[in-house]
Structure formats: structure tokens, C-alpha cells
Design a protein around this motif. Structure first.
Motif, PDB file in Angstrom:
ATOM      1  N   TYR A   1       0.811  -0.975   0.005  1.00 31.70           N
ATOM      2  CA  TYR A   1       0.029  -0.019   0.178  1.00 31.70           C
ATOM      3  C   TYR A   1       0.896   1.271  -0.239  1.00 31.70           C
ATOM      4  O   TYR A   1       1.772   1.258   0.770  1.00 31.70           O
ATOM      5  CB  TYR A   1      -0.949   0.033   1.109  1.00 31.70           C
ATOM      6  N   LEU A   2       0.595   2.172  -1.006  1.00 34.33           N
ATOM      7  CA  LEU A   2       1.429   3.373  -0.989  1.00 34.33           C
ATOM      8  C   LEU A   2       0.418   4.585  -0.605  1.00 34.33           C
ATOM      9  O   LEU A   2      -0.593   4.733  -1.388  1.00 34.33           O
ATOM     10  CB  LEU A   2       1.990   3.522  -2.299  1.00 34.33           C
ATOM     11  N   HIS A   3       0.957   5.392   0.317  1.00 34.64           N
ATOM     12  CA  HIS A   3      -0.134   6.368   0.496  1.00 34.64           C
ATOM     13  C   HIS A   3       0.565   7.768   0.003  1.00 34.64           C
ATOM     14  O   HIS A   3       1.486   8.049   0.313  1.00 34.64           O
ATOM     15  CB  HIS A   3      -0.142   6.497   2.088  1.00 34.64           C
ATOM     16  N   TRP A   4      -0.354   8.425  -0.723  1.00 35.50           N
ATOM     17  CA  TRP A   4      -0.258   9.768  -1.359  1.00 35.50           C
ATOM     18  C   TRP A   4      -1.154  10.656  -0.224  1.00 35.50           C
ATOM     19  O   TRP A   4      -2.251  10.791  -0.363  1.00 35.50           O
ATOM     20  CB  TRP A   4      -0.614   9.941  -2.825  1.00 35.50           C
ATOM     21  N   PRO A   5      -0.472  11.626   0.565  1.00 34.03           N
ATOM     22  CA  PRO A   5      -1.388  12.182   1.340  1.00 34.03           C
ATOM     23  C   PRO A   5      -1.961  13.513   1.213  1.00 34.03           C
ATOM     24  O   PRO A   5      -2.498  14.248   2.073  1.00 34.03           O
ATOM     25  CB  PRO A   5      -0.323  12.547   2.645  1.00 34.03           C
TER      26      PRO A   5
ATOM     27  N   ASN B   1       1.320  -9.751  -4.878  1.00 37.11           N
ATOM     28  CA  ASN B   1       0.158 -10.056  -5.321  1.00 37.11           C
ATOM     29  C   ASN B   1      -0.462  -8.606  -5.841  1.00 37.11           C
ATOM     30  O   ASN B   1      -1.134  -8.570  -7.082  1.00 37.11           O
ATOM     31  CB  ASN B   1      -0.821 -10.550  -4.555  1.00 37.11           C
ATOM     32  N   THR B   2      -0.175  -7.634  -4.937  1.00 42.36           N
ATOM     33  CA  THR B   2      -1.001  -6.437  -5.302  1.00 42.36           C
ATOM     34  C   THR B   2      -0.492  -5.025  -4.971  1.00 42.36           C
ATOM     35  O   THR B   2       0.410  -5.176  -4.030  1.00 42.36           O
ATOM     36  CB  THR B   2      -2.268  -6.173  -4.615  1.00 42.36           C
ATOM     37  N   VAL B   3      -0.644  -4.050  -5.427  1.00 42.22           N
ATOM     38  CA  VAL B   3      -0.160  -2.589  -5.375  1.00 42.22           C
ATOM     39  C   VAL B   3      -1.425  -1.655  -5.256  1.00 42.22           C
ATOM     40  O   VAL B   3      -2.097  -1.954  -6.130  1.00 42.22           O
ATOM     41  CB  VAL B   3       0.712  -2.004  -6.239  1.00 42.22           C
ATOM     42  N   PHE B   4      -1.446  -0.929  -4.036  1.00 41.72           N
ATOM     43  CA  PHE B   4      -2.585   0.030  -4.250  1.00 41.72           C
ATOM     44  C   PHE B   4      -2.104   1.465  -3.669  1.00 41.72           C
ATOM     45  O   PHE B   4      -1.359   1.662  -2.917  1.00 41.72           O
ATOM     46  CB  PHE B   4      -3.428  -0.302  -3.106  1.00 41.72           C
ATOM     47  N   PHE B   5      -2.260   2.528  -4.728  1.00 39.84           N
ATOM     48  CA  PHE B   5      -1.894   3.810  -4.353  1.00 39.84           C
ATOM     49  C   PHE B   5      -3.536   4.437  -3.864  1.00 39.84           C
ATOM     50  O   PHE B   5      -4.417   4.588  -4.598  1.00 39.84           O
ATOM     51  CB  PHE B   5      -1.677   4.485  -5.814  1.00 39.84           C
ATOM     52  N   GLY B   6      -3.178   4.633  -2.352  1.00 38.02           N
ATOM     53  CA  GLY B   6      -4.447   5.214  -1.978  1.00 38.02           C
ATOM     54  C   GLY B   6      -4.181   6.714  -1.365  1.00 38.02           C
ATOM     55  O   GLY B   6      -3.057   6.956  -1.410  1.00 38.02           O
ATOM     56  N   GLY B   7      -5.036   7.412  -0.639  1.00 36.77           N
ATOM     57  CA  GLY B   7      -4.727   8.786  -0.237  1.00 36.77           C
ATOM     58  C   GLY B   7      -5.847   9.136   0.756  1.00 36.77           C
ATOM     59  O   GLY B   7      -6.327   8.590   1.321  1.00 36.77           O
ATOM     60  N   GLY B   8      -5.850  10.535   0.859  1.00 30.30           N
ATOM     61  CA  GLY B   8      -5.257  11.449  -0.151  1.00 30.30           C
ATOM     62  C   GLY B   8      -6.051  11.663  -1.491  1.00 30.30           C
ATOM     63  O   GLY B   8      -6.957  10.681  -1.682  1.00 30.30           O
ATOM     64  N   THR B   9      -5.306  12.078  -2.604  1.00 34.08           N
ATOM     65  CA  THR B   9      -5.907  12.088  -3.829  1.00 34.08           C
ATOM     66  C   THR B   9      -4.789  11.566  -4.607  1.00 34.08           C
ATOM     67  O   THR B   9      -3.915  12.213  -5.319  1.00 34.08           O
ATOM     68  CB  THR B   9      -6.443  13.263  -4.144  1.00 34.08           C
ATOM     69  N   PRO B  10      -4.527  10.068  -5.017  1.00 38.32           N
ATOM     70  CA  PRO B  10      -3.253   9.791  -5.860  1.00 38.32           C
ATOM     71  C   PRO B  10      -3.319  10.352  -6.944  1.00 38.32           C
ATOM     72  O   PRO B  10      -2.226  10.175  -7.736  1.00 38.32           O
ATOM     73  CB  PRO B  10      -3.230   8.213  -5.674  1.00 38.32           C
ATOM     74  N   SER B  11      -4.411  10.575  -7.576  1.00 38.53           N
ATOM     75  CA  SER B  11      -4.738  10.873  -9.198  1.00 38.53           C
ATOM     76  C   SER B  11      -4.191  12.384  -9.257  1.00 38.53           C
ATOM     77  O   SER B  11      -4.166  13.193 -10.221  1.00 38.53           O
ATOM     78  CB  SER B  11      -6.284  10.885  -9.665  1.00 38.53           C
TER      79      SER B  11
END
Lengths: 602, 385
Positions: B13-17, B62-72
Motif C-alpha cells: 500500500y502506498l499512501h499519497w497524503p 500480489n497487489t499494489v494500491f495507491f491510496g490517499g489523499g488523492t493519488p490521481s
């Protein structure tokens, strides 16, 4: 050290007033204007020492102050003021204080007129043969109408008000006139200096530094520090350690003679060892006959006090014992409830007294308490002729052994602007009242009702205030016991009886009370996973029933990897929180339900 | 014996804050910043990928997830740089799922192509409502029309797309929600998340609610009715709930989120990202500082953004597994629970709740029923020892 004062230079008085009519402010002003307390030491409600008294603006304990007043005639007089509680719960405290003084100032708000409490207290003053000086306070208010209020005093109380003194305790206007009137219009006390000592025990309290302090009024003779004295009712003998007057701080004095009021300490252990109204005399040279004495105050309202956390039971026991040291009017005994565990059944002089004691336990001893429904003392006349007091509906025996039940009744006096009269009459009728009198003084009505105390102890006063927008005043006296058709109503939650919720109720009102209680409980008990029947029953017969629906929605909408720790802790905390609720079978009931369920909203 | 986490798999899980604006209902770790130094952030994320890579060497990702915040709001080049590094660090599953959360504004839709080229194969879009007044009330910066345009672009760009809606909103009626959900089903491809509005402490809505100023929230009964019709309508449309708030065509579930709910291992990278990683056979909880700049400085000075790495006692693992697993329609493996907890679940409690129609036990398995999932927190309180 000052010696005693000669009789004709003493005046002893109390102040009779309705709450908010300015009694404590007037007392403050008298203290201030005579320089009794240095300006820098003055604070509002000088004579009210408890936090609760100051916060609520009420007087609970009688207090006294000795004022020295240089009058216009060139003589310096000693004025002893006994400040008395205004609330009906503490009426006994008023009556005994009245016996210790010769006159009263009747303080009436010049914009409001006479109120019910004033009436009850002024009759006590009249009973005690007091000379009464009417004082019209708040004369500076635009709404003040002195002429109308004088007429009102004459109409309602029946005393001459033509010489009433107009004052403003707030601004100090008229205070010198009050001081002069005390000297000129009130009689000096009587007494024989050479007779054997005869003093009245007016009050006693516990002081953490001095132990038990006893307030006395000397009738005859002289009392000195070091004297061996005897309490005539209890027979106990003590040596006087300290003799003082209150200004209102304790100032030591060598002796107190006839007509004087002061305090002493004598290594007395508990307030319970002193009996208010007892006669104090010398051990060696006693007086021939004791004073008439008073009936001790009887608790009339009972309720259970339980610790929220069962582990606090010992702490509650300690706190109650300590509090009782200083309040002989409050009674307690251990009680076990299936619902609430170990606690105490406590007796009080009235609801305010109950609240004050509970407040003090919670505040001064840092306890969280569950208070069960207040109840009065019913008299059970058993078939075998025995008469039993029932303090707790949970103890009601099987009806087959009971011949009939009596309940305490009161004579209630309510004064109300005529706009609200209809609402007041309806309220009294709804509470099984019997009208005894209805009169008018101007646009204010005075109604007298014979009411069951049980209907009044709980929320009558709140309801009265609410239906009259606070314009009614209310006072009562216990008038005796009378038989009525009373039954015990039990409450069953999920088919299990909850003893702490059972009440005694008039049979004809049982259905409506039962319905109101089960409806209220349905709001107070949170939904569970299953539906819960809530029933009111008399004996085995259900008279009202509600069903609390099962919980339908309780889920966290979002729960992802980052929420693991927080969410788990939250659920564990909620689970621990539920353990603090009281468990009845499978149902958890929140603490406030035990009192709130009884409040009647309309 | 197989390590417990393998039941769930391994995800990152990668967090973009950062967000363009903070929404009044959101209690996620999000910040509004005037200026973001992309080079610094890139370097810090790469450093963390290296560090975690060392700890979990040889595992199949298995998986990668860009979450946030607003990763877009992340430049596509940044996403590409991180995914390149990830692929270089771990062997990846053949069907590696790479999800990125996006807001449906036109500015962000412009970056979708770049994300897909970088390897993102699943986009999860926060549409939240199909009603402009409610979008404004929820503090969203887009309109329904804009969301529909952005979603159209996403559908044409990514293999898999999902979107979020918030319901049980202020003043919403059952009929209104039914209509909105029906309209949403026409848009949906294979997955969506339907969350009931939750008032969280520490949010703008939380403060307004505490002040008694958040009117029109649904009663418990209305909220339950809304939940149940949601289940029925989605099931009939071929997107049954596979979790409390998540619906998918069978096989199209979010594999990343399933790792949480099946209590696998997940690494958390970025400010405020939590992780659960089995290291040397010990399930370890990890945490990082919430404040973006503090995290950045920590990574730069200490070569690690970790402020916490502590073993999770096995009883707590059991509770976490229970709490996550019962959210899934498939439920939990009671044998796995008992191995972690050292004891079986309270049989009386299960029996009682099964009688009430809330739980559906079968040998070796326990699942919550449809009605049970609606009161899952109460069930968990009862099952927690």
C-alpha cells in the motif's frame, strides 16, 4: 476577652424570605454596614459556607452572626442574626432556630409579593411569638409596587404592614433604618443571670479542626470556658474546651449570659451525640426543668444509592458514614439489590436534601452513583395486626398478608398568578390531590391541596415550575397518613423483574403510570440483537407492554488495512463500556434509566 | 507449517497524503499543500520500497494500491518510477493487480493514460453521489456530469474500474437512493463500493454533528432498510456484496482489499501508512508518522519512515482476523482462528446469534448472514473474549 452583654442591649432575630427575595444579600449588607467583617474579607452570601449553598443560591444549614451596632440612642447593641434555610426540606431547621430568637425580619420582594415558602416560615415565626418587622426589598426595581405588596402582606399573612421598611439590599438603601428598627421594634430577650444555667442546643456540626461545634442560646444563668456541663436528654457530661461567638468567624469569649447566642466545643465525637433542642445545664448545679425540646426530624423520602462500579462499595460506605457525622437528619442502612448489587437505602428530609447529599457524595468523595426511584414510607397494616414501615417497594410482602396500606399525605400551599391557575389545579388533580382552599390576593391565587407525598416527591416541583413558567411557589407540611388503594407495580425487562424499578402506585393510576414507564424505558434502553419485551405488572398481571425492536444496523462502513489497530481498540473499548452497564439476564440497562423512567413528561 | 499470512497473500500500500481540498466527512490522513517537491517524494518512496524489499525478499507480490489523499494528483512519471522500482524489487504474480484511487475531475482524467502506461490496471474513482446538490454538500469539487465524463475515460483506459458512492446522506429517502443506485448500476462495470455516510470525530461533519447542526441523517431503521435494498438490488444486477460495503461480479473483487480482509501481509509506505508484516515468523504491526513532512524528513535522515514495529500478540491477530474476516460474505476459517487465538470461539454466543439469524456456522467455517453483516459491530463485541 469580652464579657457578656446586658440583656436590654441584646436583640436576637432571624430573617424570613422566599428564595431570591434577597435574604442573604440583606444579611451581607447588615454585616458589612456594621463593620462586623473587614471590607476586604467580604464575599457574597457571607453566611453560606457550603459550595452547594453558594452555587444554588440557597441556605441549607442555619448560620449565625453576632453584629455590634452603635444605635442612634448612643448605646452599642449586640444583634444576633440566625440565618435560616428557606426550603421546605429544611423546615425543621427553621422551626428550632425560631425558638432561639425573639423577632423576625419578613423580607418580601417589592416587585413579587408574598410567596408560599415565605408563608410557611412566617407562620413558624408567628407560632414562636416573634415580633415581626416587614421589609420591602428591591424597592429600586422599576417593577416595584410597595403599596400593592403591603396590601398583599396584610391580606395573605394578616399582619400590619403599614410600617414596612422600604430597602434595596443590593444598593444599601434603607439598611440603617432596618438596624434601627431591630433595636427599637424587637424586644430584648428575657432571662435570669443568677438562675442555674439553662441553654438551648440550637444546632451542631462537625468541623475538621475543632470536632463537633455546638450552637447554643442561653436562657438563664452563665456558661464559662472550663465549665462541666450536662446534656439533659442524653445525660452526657462534657467539659467546655472553647467558648466563642460567631462574627461569623469564631471569636473566643470568656462567658455567655442570658439572651446570648454562641458556640462551644467539648471533645464531643459525633454530631449524633448531640440532640438539637436538648437543654444544657451545669453538672453540679442543674436547672429544675428542661426546655420543651423538639421532635427530631424524620426522613420522609427514601432511595437507594449504589456505586456505578461495584468495587466502590467500601468507598461509598466510608463517604456516607463521614457525611452522616455532620447530618443527623439523614439515615442509611445497607441494601442489596438483585439488579444493582450492594448499596445503601437512605432516608432524607425531602428531595432537595436528597440531591444535596447525593451531590456532596459525588463531589466531595468523587463517587459515581446510581440513584433509584425515591419512595416515601408506606405503613403496611398486616392481617395479624402488626404495622410495618415499607421504605422500599422491593420489600413489599405478599398481599395475602396485608390488610391495608396507608400513605403519607401533605398539605401543600401553592401561590400562582391566576393565568396559570387552571394548569396548577389540573396538575394537583392528576396527582390525586384534594382541594382544600382557594383564595385570591390581587391577581395571585393561593391554593391549598391535600396531596399524597408519594405524588410529590418525584417530579411535582419540576412539573409545577414548567406549567407555570416558574411563577408558582410551593410549600408543604406533612399532614398524616391515610389509607388508599395502593399496589406494587413491577417492571419486567425481557421477562425478568427489575427490582430497582418497582414502585408503589395507586391502583387507578397504575395503567397510566405503567404505560408511561414502559414507553420511557423503550427509549432509554439501547436496542439489542434481539427484541425485548418491556412490561409493567401488578402481581402476575401485565398492565402495560412495549417491545423494543432488535438492533438492525451497527456496522462500520469502511474498514481496511490501516484501520486494524484503531478499530480493534474501539470494539474492545465498547465491549468494556458495556460491562459497566447493569446486566439483567441478557439485557443491559444504562444507569440513568433508573431515575429517568419515572419522570412524567405530561 | 505454512505461515498464517499466506492465507491472505502479500500486497503493498502506498499512501499519497495530498488532496486539492479536504472533504468534510473524510477522516483519512490527507493534507492540502501549496507546493510539493516531487523529486524529494520520489526519492523517499523509492528508499522505502528498497527497505521493505530487503525485509520481504523473495516474496511474490500480489497487489499494489495507491491510496490517499488523492493519488490521481500524482504525476504519471512518479507513478511509473515507483512501479518500475516495485517490479525490480519483488517477483510479481502473473495477475499483479495495481489499483490507483482517483477523483473524477477533468484535470485528473487527463493523467489516466499516463497511469495506464505506467502499469496501473485498476482505477477506483470517488464519485460519491449522483446528485449535484449532495456533491456540493459533501464538499466535492466535481459535478455529476464531470464525474460521468471522467468515468467514461477511465472505462476506456483501464482493464478494471470501480467507483465509490456514499449513501444514507442527509435528507435522502429510500426511493431516492433506489433511483440513484439503479442509475449507478447502469454505469458500473464490474465493481463498486457503497458506503453509508459515517460521521467521524475530528472531521468537519463530526464537529457539526456534535453541535447538533447536521440535520436529516437517517434513523437506524431507514439506514437498515437502505442497506438491505442495496444488497437486493446489487445482487439482482449480478454484483452481490462480497464484503459489507463492496460489490463485484464474481472474480472481480478487489484483490488488494481481500488481502486485508483475509488477513494476509501488507506493507505500508508513505505518511500514516500502517502495515502488517510477518518478519522472521512474527506478525509485526508497522506505522509511520502522519505528517507528510515529518515522514519525508525521517526517511531522508534515518533511511526509514517507520515509527513503530511491534509484534502483534497472537490473540490480537485472532481478533483482527475475526474483525476483518466476518466482513466478507465468505466468512472465516474457524480452525485458523482457533490456531491464532489458542481457543475456539464462544460456542454459546455463536449458537445464540445463529438462532437470531445473524450468523451462519458450518463445520470449520463461520459467516455472518446478510442481516448479521448489518450489525457486525455488535456481533464482534459479543464474540470478542
Amino acid at each position: 476577652m469580652p464579657r457578656m452583654t446586658q440583656l436590654d442591649l441584646i436583640r436576637n432575630f432571624s430573617i424570613v424570605a422566599h428564595i431570591d427575595h434577597g435574604k442573604s444579600t440583606l444579611a451581607d449588607r447588615l454585616i458589612q454596614m456594621t463593620g462586623t467583617v473587614a471590607e476586604r474579607d467580604m464575599k457574597a452570601q457571607m453566611l453560606d459556607s457550603m459550595d452547594i449553598e453558594r452555587e444554588r443560591g440557597i441556605t441549607i444549614k442555619a448560620n449565625t452572626v453576632r453584629i455590634e451596632y452603635p444605635a442612634k440612642d448612643g448605646q452599642t447593641y449586640v444583634l444576633n442574626l440566625i440565618d435560616t434555610p428557606g426550603h421546605v426540606d429544611f423546615a425543621y431547621e427553621v422551626s428550632r432556630s425560631m425558638r432561639a430568637v425573639e423577632g423576625s425580619l419578613l423580607v418580601v420582594d417589592a416587585s413579587q409579593g408574598v410567596e408560599a415558602q415565605t408563608l410557611a416560615n412566617v407562620y413558624q415565626a408567628i407560632d414562636a411569638n416573634h415580633e415581626i418587622v416587614p421589609v420591602l426589598n428591591k424597592i429600586d426595581l422599576p417593577a416595584a409596587d410597595p403599596a400593592a405588596v403591603k396590601e398583599n402582606i396584610e391580606d395573605v399573612i394578616g399582619i400590619d404592614a403599614s410600617d414596612a421598611i422600604p430597602i434595596s439590599a443590593k444598593t444599601g438603601l434603607g439598611i440603617p433604618d432596618v438596624l434601627e428598627a431591630i433595636v427599637k421594634r424587637l424586644p430584648p430577650p428575657k432571662g435570669e443571670r443568677d438562675a442555674p444555667l439553662k441553654a438551648m442546643l440550637v444546632d451542631s456540626w462537625y468541623d475538621s479542626y475543632l470536632g463537633v461545634v455546638v450552637m447554643i442560646r442561653v436562657m438563664d444563668g452563665v456558661i464559662r470556658k472550663g465549665d462541666r456541663i450536662k446534656m439533659m436528654q442524653t445525660g452526657a457530661v462534657y467539659g467546655i474546651d472553647k467558648l466563642a461567638v460567631l462574627k461569623p468567624k469564631m471569636i473566643d469569649i470568656a462567658e455567655l449570659g442570658p439572651g446570648e447566642i454562641g458556640v462551644f466545643t467539648a471533645s464531643i465525637k459525633q454530631v449524633r451525640d448531640t440532640r438539637v433542642g436538648d437543654t444544657i445545664t451545669h453538672e453540679k448545679k442543674p436547672c429544675a426543668t428542661p426546655l420543651a425540646g423538639f421532635k427530631p426530624a424524620q426522613p420522609v423520602v427514601f432511595c437507594g444509592l449504589f456505586p456505578v462500579d461495584a468495587n466502590d462499595f467500601e468507598a461509598l460506605r466510608d463517604a456516607i458514614e463521614k457525611l452522616a457525622l455532620n447530618d443527623a437528619s439523614f439515615s442509611y442502612e445497607m441494601e442489596t439489590s438483585a439488579a444493582l448489587g450492594f448499596g445503601f437505602r437512605c432516608g432524607f428530609l425531602g428531595l432537595l436534601h436528597l440531591e444535596v447529599v447525593r451531590d456532596r457524595l459525588e463531589r466531595e468523595y468523587d463517587l459515581d452513583l446510581i440513584t433509584t426511584a425515591p419512595s416515601v414510607v408506606f405503613k403496611l397494616h398486616m392481617k395479624d395486626g402488626e404495622v410495618r414501615d415499607l421504605h422500599n417497594p422491593a420489600d413489599m410482602p405478599d398481599l395475602t398478608y396485608v390488610d391495608h396500606i396507608e400513605e403519607p399525605r401533605i398539605k401543600a400551599t401553592i401561590m400562582v398568578p391566576d393565568d396559570y391557575l387552571g394548569d396548577v389545579l389540573k396538575l394537583c388533580q392528576d396527582r390525586r390531590g384534594i382541594q382544600m382552599d382557594l383564595t385570591y390576593a390581587g391577581s395571585r391565587a393561593m391554593v391549598v391541596y391535600d396531596l399524597p407525598l408519594a405524588e410529590v416527591v418525584f417530579d411535582f416541583y419540576d412539573r409545577l415550575k414548567s406549567v407555570t413558567k416558574g411563577y408558582a411557589s410551593f410549600d408543604y407540611q406533612i399532614s398524616g397518613y391515610r389509607e388508599d388503594y395502593l399496589v406494587k407495580m413491577s417492571i419486567l425487562v425481557n421477562d425478568e423483574p427489575v427490582d430497582a424499578l418497582s414502585i408503589m402506585v395507586h391502583r387507578e393510576r397504575a395503567e397510566s403510570r405503567g404505560r408511561a414507564m414502559v414507553e420511557k424505558l423503550k427509549e432509554l434502553i439501547p436496542r439489542h440483537m434481539f427484541k425485548i419485551p418491556i412490561q409493567a405488572a401488578i402481581g402476575g398481571r401485565v398492565i402495560a407492554r412495549e417491545t423494543l425492536s432488535a438492533m438492525r444496523k451497527d456496522v462500520t462502513a469502511k474498514c481496511y488495512g490501516g484501520d486494524a489497530t484503531r478499530k480493534k481498540k474501539l470494539l474492545e473499548k465498547q465491549k468494556a463500556g458495556k460491562k459497566k452497564m447493569r446486566q439483567f439476564g441478557k439485557v443491559e440497562i444504562p444507569q440513568q434509566a433508573f431515575i429517568s423512567a419515572l419522570k412524567m413528561d405530561n | 507449517m505454512m505461515e498464517d499470512w499466506r492465507h491472505g497473500g502479500f500486497g503493498l500500500y502506498l499512501h499519497w497524503p495530498f488532496c486539492a481540498a479536504k472533504c468534510p466527512y473524510c477522516d483519512f490522513n490527507s493534507h492540502v499543500a501549496a507546493e510539493i517537491d516531487i523529486t524529494r517524494w520520489n526519492r523517499a518512496y523509492l528508499s522505502e520500497i528498497d527497505r521493505i524489499g530487503e525485509l520481504t525478499k523473495g516474496r511474490v507480490l500480489n497487489t499494489v494500491f495507491f491510496g490517499g489523499g488523492t493519488p490521481s494528483l500524482m504525476p504519471a512519471e512518479l507513478v511509473a518510477s515507483l512501479l518500475d522500482q516495485i517490479r525490480a524489487t519483488w517477483p510479481t504474480a502473473n495477475d499483479l493487480e495495481i489499483t490507483l484511487e482517483a477523483n473524477p475531475t477533468s484535470a485528473e482524467a487527463g493523467r489516466f493514460r499516463g497511469y495506464a502506461d505506467a502499469g496501473v490496471n485498476r482505477l477506483s474513482m470517488g464519485i460519491q453521489a449522483l446528485n449535484d446538490d449532495d456533491l456540493r454538500r459533501l464538499g466535492r469539487l466535481h459535478s455529476v456530469a464531470e464525474a460521468e465524463r471522467a468515468f467514461g475515460i477511465a472505462r476506456d483506459t483501464f482493464e478494471r474500474v470501480s467507483f465509490d458512492l456514499i449513501y444514507a446522506r442527509q435528507g435522502q429517502t429510500l426511493a431516492e437512493w433506489r433511483a440513484e443506485l439503479t442509475r449507478a448500476l447502469h454505469m458500473a462495470v464490474d465493481h463498486f463500493s457503497l458506503y453509508q455516510l459515517t460521521i467521524e470525530d475530528g472531521t468537519a461533519f463530526g464537529a457539526r454533528h456534535a453541535a447538533g447542526k447536521l440535520r436529516g441523517l437517517p434513523s437506524e431503521d431507514l439506514s437498515a432498510d437502505m442497506y438491505l435494498i442495496t444488497q437486493d438490488i446489487c445482487e439482482a444486477a449480478g454484483l452481490p456484496a462480497y464484503e459489507v460495503s463492496n460489490h463485484a461480479r464474481p472474480g472481480m473483487e478487489s484483490r488488494h482489499n481481500l488481502i486485508y480482509w483475509r488477513y494476509g501481509d501488507y506493507a505500508g509506505i508513505g505518511p500514516g501508512a500502517h502495515g502488517r508484516l510477518t518478519l522472521n515468523g512474527i506478525k509485526t504491526a508497522t506505522d509511520t508518522p502522519k505528517a507528510p513532512l515529518r515522514w519525508l524528513e525521517m526517511v531522508e535522515t534515518h533511511r526509514s519512515g517507520e515509527v513503530l514495529a511491534e509484534p502483534v500478540p497472537t490473540q490480537d491477530q485472532a481478533l483482527e482476523y475475526l474483525m476483518f474476516g466476518l466482513r466478507l460474505r465468505e466468512g472465516i476459517d474457524t480452525g485458523r482462528y482457533a490456531r491464532l487465538a489458542g481457543q475456539a470461539l464462544d460456542a454459546d454466543a455463536i449458537h445464540e446469534m445463529a438462532d437470531l439469524g445473524l450468523l451462519d456456522p458450518s463445520p470449520g467455517q463461520l459467516r455472518a448472514t446478510r442481516e448479521g453483516r448489518a450489525v457486525l459491530d455488535a456481533i464482534l463485541r459479543r464474540l470478542f473474549p
